[in-house]
Design a protein around this motif. Structure first.
Motif, PDB file in Angstrom:
ATOM      1  N   ALA A 123       0.824  -1.205   0.000  1.00  0.00           N
ATOM      2  CA  ALA A 123       0.000   0.000   0.000  1.00  0.00           C
ATOM      3  C   ALA A 123       0.860   1.259   0.000  1.00  0.00           C
ATOM      4  O   ALA A 123       0.450   2.309  -0.484  1.00  0.00           O
ATOM      5  CB  ALA A 123      -0.931   0.001   1.208  1.00  0.00           C
ATOM      6  N   GLY A 124       2.055   1.153   0.534  1.00  0.00           N
ATOM      7  CA  GLY A 124       3.043   2.235   0.503  1.00  0.00           C
ATOM      8  C   GLY A 124       4.421   1.626   0.333  1.00  0.00           C
ATOM      9  O   GLY A 124       4.573   0.409   0.189  1.00  0.00           O
ATOM     10  N   ILE A 125       5.437   2.460   0.334  1.00  0.00           N
ATOM     11  CA  ILE A 125       6.826   1.998   0.320  1.00  0.00           C
ATOM     12  C   ILE A 125       7.439   2.438   1.650  1.00  0.00           C
ATOM     13  O   ILE A 125       7.623   3.633   1.890  1.00  0.00           O
ATOM     14  CB  ILE A 125       7.646   2.607  -0.840  1.00  0.00           C
ATOM     15  N   GLY A 126       7.700   1.480   2.527  1.00  0.00           N
ATOM     16  CA  GLY A 126       8.243   1.787   3.842  1.00  0.00           C
ATOM     17  C   GLY A 126       9.668   1.309   3.980  1.00  0.00           C
ATOM     18  O   GLY A 126      10.144   0.485   3.196  1.00  0.00           O
ATOM     19  N   CYS A 127      10.353   1.809   4.985  1.00  0.00           N
ATOM     20  CA  CYS A 127      11.737   1.392   5.204  1.00  0.00           C
ATOM     21  C   CYS A 127      12.102   1.534   6.666  1.00  0.00           C
ATOM     22  O   CYS A 127      11.884   2.589   7.278  1.00  0.00           O
ATOM     23  CB  CYS A 127      12.690   2.239   4.349  1.00  0.00           C
ATOM     24  N   GLY A 128      12.645   0.459   7.228  1.00  0.00           N
ATOM     25  CA  GLY A 128      13.205   0.481   8.565  1.00  0.00           C
ATOM     26  C   GLY A 128      14.706   0.296   8.481  1.00  0.00           C
ATOM     27  O   GLY A 128      15.197  -0.463   7.650  1.00  0.00           O
ATOM     28  N   LEU A 129      15.437   1.011   9.335  1.00  0.00           N
ATOM     29  CA  LEU A 129      16.899   0.992   9.265  1.00  0.00           C
ATOM     30  C   LEU A 129      17.506   0.526  10.577  1.00  0.00           C
ATOM     31  O   LEU A 129      17.057   0.923  11.657  1.00  0.00           O
ATOM     32  CB  LEU A 129      17.433   2.401   8.979  1.00  0.00           C
TER      33      LEU A 129
ATOM     34  N   SER B  61      10.055  -6.880   1.736  1.00  0.00           N
ATOM     35  CA  SER B  61       8.886  -7.620   2.202  1.00  0.00           C
ATOM     36  C   SER B  61       7.625  -6.814   1.892  1.00  0.00           C
ATOM     37  O   SER B  61       7.665  -5.822   1.174  1.00  0.00           O
ATOM     38  CB  SER B  61       9.008  -7.918   3.701  1.00  0.00           C
ATOM     39  N   GLY B  62       6.503  -7.263   2.425  1.00  0.00           N
ATOM     40  CA  GLY B  62       5.242  -6.572   2.213  1.00  0.00           C
ATOM     41  C   GLY B  62       4.346  -7.317   1.242  1.00  0.00           C
ATOM     42  O   GLY B  62       4.775  -8.205   0.509  1.00  0.00           O
ATOM     43  N   GLU B  63       3.077  -6.918   1.214  1.00  0.00           N
ATOM     44  CA  GLU B  63       2.103  -7.599   0.364  1.00  0.00           C
ATOM     45  C   GLU B  63       2.412  -7.433  -1.117  1.00  0.00           C
ATOM     46  O   GLU B  63       1.963  -8.219  -1.956  1.00  0.00           O
ATOM     47  CB  GLU B  63       0.683  -7.128   0.683  1.00  0.00           C
ATOM     48  N   GLY B  64       3.209  -6.422  -1.456  1.00  0.00           N
ATOM     49  CA  GLY B  64       3.599  -6.202  -2.840  1.00  0.00           C
ATOM     50  C   GLY B  64       4.494  -7.297  -3.412  1.00  0.00           C
ATOM     51  O   GLY B  64       4.715  -7.357  -4.626  1.00  0.00           O
ATOM     52  N   LEU B  65       5.005  -8.185  -2.558  1.00  0.00           N
ATOM     53  CA  LEU B  65       5.821  -9.299  -3.055  1.00  0.00           C
ATOM     54  C   LEU B  65       5.026 -10.230  -3.958  1.00  0.00           C
ATOM     55  O   LEU B  65       5.605 -11.021  -4.705  1.00  0.00           O
ATOM     56  CB  LEU B  65       6.404 -10.105  -1.888  1.00  0.00           C
TER      57      LEU B  65
ATOM     58  N   ASP C 119      23.543  -7.569  -0.011  1.00  0.00           N
ATOM     59  CA  ASP C 119      22.645  -8.707  -0.222  1.00  0.00           C
ATOM     60  C   ASP C 119      21.212  -8.199  -0.239  1.00  0.00           C
ATOM     61  O   ASP C 119      20.679  -7.801   0.792  1.00  0.00           O
ATOM     62  CB  ASP C 119      22.851  -9.726   0.907  1.00  0.00           C
ATOM     63  N   VAL C 120      20.592  -8.201  -1.412  1.00  0.00           N
ATOM     64  CA  VAL C 120      19.193  -7.802  -1.540  1.00  0.00           C
ATOM     65  C   VAL C 120      18.353  -9.067  -1.629  1.00  0.00           C
ATOM     66  O   VAL C 120      18.497  -9.853  -2.560  1.00  0.00           O
ATOM     67  CB  VAL C 120      18.966  -6.913  -2.778  1.00  0.00           C
ATOM     68  N   MET C 121      17.493  -9.272  -0.639  1.00  0.00           N
ATOM     69  CA  MET C 121      16.731 -10.510  -0.560  1.00  0.00           C
ATOM     70  C   MET C 121      15.250 -10.214  -0.321  1.00  0.00           C
ATOM     71  O   MET C 121      14.889  -9.137   0.152  1.00  0.00           O
ATOM     72  CB  MET C 121      17.251 -11.390   0.582  1.00  0.00           C
ATOM     73  N   THR C 122      14.406 -11.160  -0.680  1.00  0.00           N
ATOM     74  CA  THR C 122      12.975 -11.033  -0.406  1.00  0.00           C
ATOM     75  C   THR C 122      12.605 -11.943   0.757  1.00  0.00           C
ATOM     76  O   THR C 122      13.206 -12.992   0.953  1.00  0.00           O
ATOM     77  CB  THR C 122      12.133 -11.407  -1.626  1.00  0.00           C
ATOM     78  N   ARG C 123      11.612 -11.503   1.517  1.00  0.00           N
ATOM     79  CA  ARG C 123      11.168 -12.280   2.678  1.00  0.00           C
ATOM     80  C   ARG C 123       9.677 -12.006   2.921  1.00  0.00           C
ATOM     81  O   ARG C 123       9.313 -10.982   3.499  1.00  0.00           O
ATOM     82  CB  ARG C 123      11.990 -11.898   3.907  1.00  0.00           C
ATOM     83  N   PRO C 124       8.807 -12.926   2.493  1.00  0.00           N
ATOM     84  CA  PRO C 124       7.375 -12.739   2.750  1.00  0.00           C
ATOM     85  C   PRO C 124       7.091 -12.806   4.247  1.00  0.00           C
ATOM     86  O   PRO C 124       7.547 -13.721   4.933  1.00  0.00           O
ATOM     87  CB  PRO C 124       6.726 -13.926   2.015  1.00  0.00           C
ATOM     88  N   LEU C 125       6.357 -11.834   4.754  1.00  0.00           N
ATOM     89  CA  LEU C 125       6.017 -11.785   6.171  1.00  0.00           C
ATOM     90  C   LEU C 125       4.531 -11.479   6.314  1.00  0.00           C
ATOM     91  O   LEU C 125       4.087 -10.405   5.900  1.00  0.00           O
ATOM     92  CB  LEU C 125       6.838 -10.705   6.894  1.00  0.00           C
ATOM     93  N   PRO C 126       3.750 -12.397   6.878  1.00  0.00           N
ATOM     94  CA  PRO C 126       2.319 -12.129   7.074  1.00  0.00           C
ATOM     95  C   PRO C 126       2.115 -11.040   8.108  1.00  0.00           C
ATOM     96  O   PRO C 126       3.023 -10.701   8.877  1.00  0.00           O
ATOM     97  CB  PRO C 126       1.778 -13.484   7.564  1.00  0.00           C
TER      98      PRO C 126
END
Length: 393
Positions: A221-227, A332-336, A362-369
């Motif tokens: 729904a948006g593009i978020g980022c945690g650091l 991550s996120g529903e956009g995956l 390392d750019v990786m994907t991780r589906p998280l409900p």
């Protein structure tokens, strides 16, 4: 309404005690010497940090069932007693509330979902309170009191004041959420940005364990980022940090809800993709799922929209890694759900924009409900209760 549990004084945590506790939370059980090695504290400092936490029952020392068989007497291990306390974590989306009851090790014991009938505070807050009360009743069965409530919500959130300054998807402005929820539930309340809360959980238990510098980028729904920088989650001096969704990639691009043009979010978030797909096809595409079906049906105009979105995400990540030198970026996120359509654009744009050795990130994907996002909210409540100062301004 059932009575809220009585509060217990939170332990007084020194920086060393906080470091020891979080190390054991992520890596335990460990021997004291292993704790010293991982934290780079002296043996005496570890003993000083461990003692009060053991006296309060938050840490336990002995022969743990997970200890590997070895010749001779097994070494004593130290670990966090997860059953010592319970916490509630809540994630609020535009459509539902997800809540979990978690122990001190942030293991989810119970989870609940509740559909929302509206997005205004006067609709959401009573529903949230009712869900928390339901979990408080569930907690009675464990015989352990709930020590805190964490709430994760999208947008500009001031954790220190418990204030939701602006949540675009809920259309909330200046809602004193911690005060309202605390009064309604009788619990100590921690309110944080949802992506930052999820980053805490990934730092402690997920793909960020053992890393001192990484980023979590959420797409949907948006593009978020945690650091996480130097082992600490970054909140920024004003509670805003890592907003790569609002990095302007094209000053002549589409208007973003923040008021700028060409933001990554205005190109690659689900609402932006949906608008672009409607423009490309001339059809009233209902939702992201229908847009995805058109793309998988090889509609060239729709696939071009997703390709542009992937490029925007990759460039934004390249900007981030160039700036911070992160070791890993977790997407991550529903956009995956659409990642197969954007992956090539993400990878190519990142490779083109990353400077020098930053491309080794390392750019990786991780589906998280969404239960994991609620678990992140519970993790922020654990932070607050344990007095752990793990945020960097």
């Amino acid at each position: 309404m059932r009575s809220a549990p009585s509060h217990e004084a939170a332990p007084a945590m020194t920086p060393a005690a906080s470091l020891v506790f979080t190390t054991l939370l992520s890596h335990g059980p460990l021997t004291r010497s292993e704790v010293a090695r991982r934290t780079r504290l002296s043996a005496a400092a570890v003993t000083k940090a461990v003692r009060p936490l053991m006296e309060l029952g938050y840490l336990v020392e002995g022969v743990h069932e997970a200890a590997r068989p070895a010749v001779g007497r097994p070494a004593n291990l130290v670990w966090v007693d997860g059953g010592r306390a319970l916490f509630i974590g809540v994630k609020v989306t535009g459509d539902e509330i997800i809540a979990v009851l978690a122990d001190l090790c942030c293991r989810v014991r119970v989870s609940r979902h509740l559909r929302l009938t509206g997005r205004k505070p006067e609709t959401v807050l009573p529903a949230l309170t009712a869900l928390v009360q339901e979990l408080l009743t569930e907690a009675d069965g464990f015989g352990v009191r709930v020590r805190g409530l964490g709430i994760a919500i999208s947008g500009d959130v001031d954790r220190s004041d418990g204030l939701v300054r602006y949540s675009p998807f809920l259309e909330w402005r200046d809602v004193p959420l911690a005060e309202i929820a605390g009064t309604a539930t009788g619990l100590p309340v921690t309110v944080d940005n949802d992506v930052r809360a999820l980053t805490v959980a990934e730092h402690w238990f997920g793909a960020g364990v053992g890393l001192s510098d990484f980023a979590l980028v959420t797409v949907g729904a948006g593009i978020g980022c945690g650091l996480v920088v130097n082992g600490r989650v970054v909140s920024g001096a004003h509670g805003v940090a890592g907003e790569i969704g609002h990095v302007s990639l094209d000053p002549l691009g589409p208007l973003c809800h923040c008021g700028n043009r060409g933001c990554a979010e205005a190109i690659a978030a689900d609402p932006a993709i949906l608008r672009a797909v409607r423009a490309a096809t001339g059809r009233q595409v209902r939702d992201a799922a229908e847009a995805l079906d058109l793309a998988h049906g090889n509609d060239p105009g729709v696939r071009a929209v997703y390709a542009r979105a992937g490029e925007a995400i990759g460039r934004a990540i390249g900007f981030l890694v160039n700036l911070l030198g992160s070791e890993r970026v977790i997407i991550s996120g529903e956009g995956l759900a659409a990642y197969d359509l954007v992956a090539e654009g993400v990878q190519d744009a990142f490779a083109a924009s990353a400077y020098g050795t930053a491309a080794q990130c390392d750019v990786m994907t991780r589906p998280l409900p969404f239960e994991e996002w609620a678990r992140g909210a519970a993790a922020t409540a654990i932070q607050s209760f344990m007095g752990s100062d793990m945020y960097e301004e």
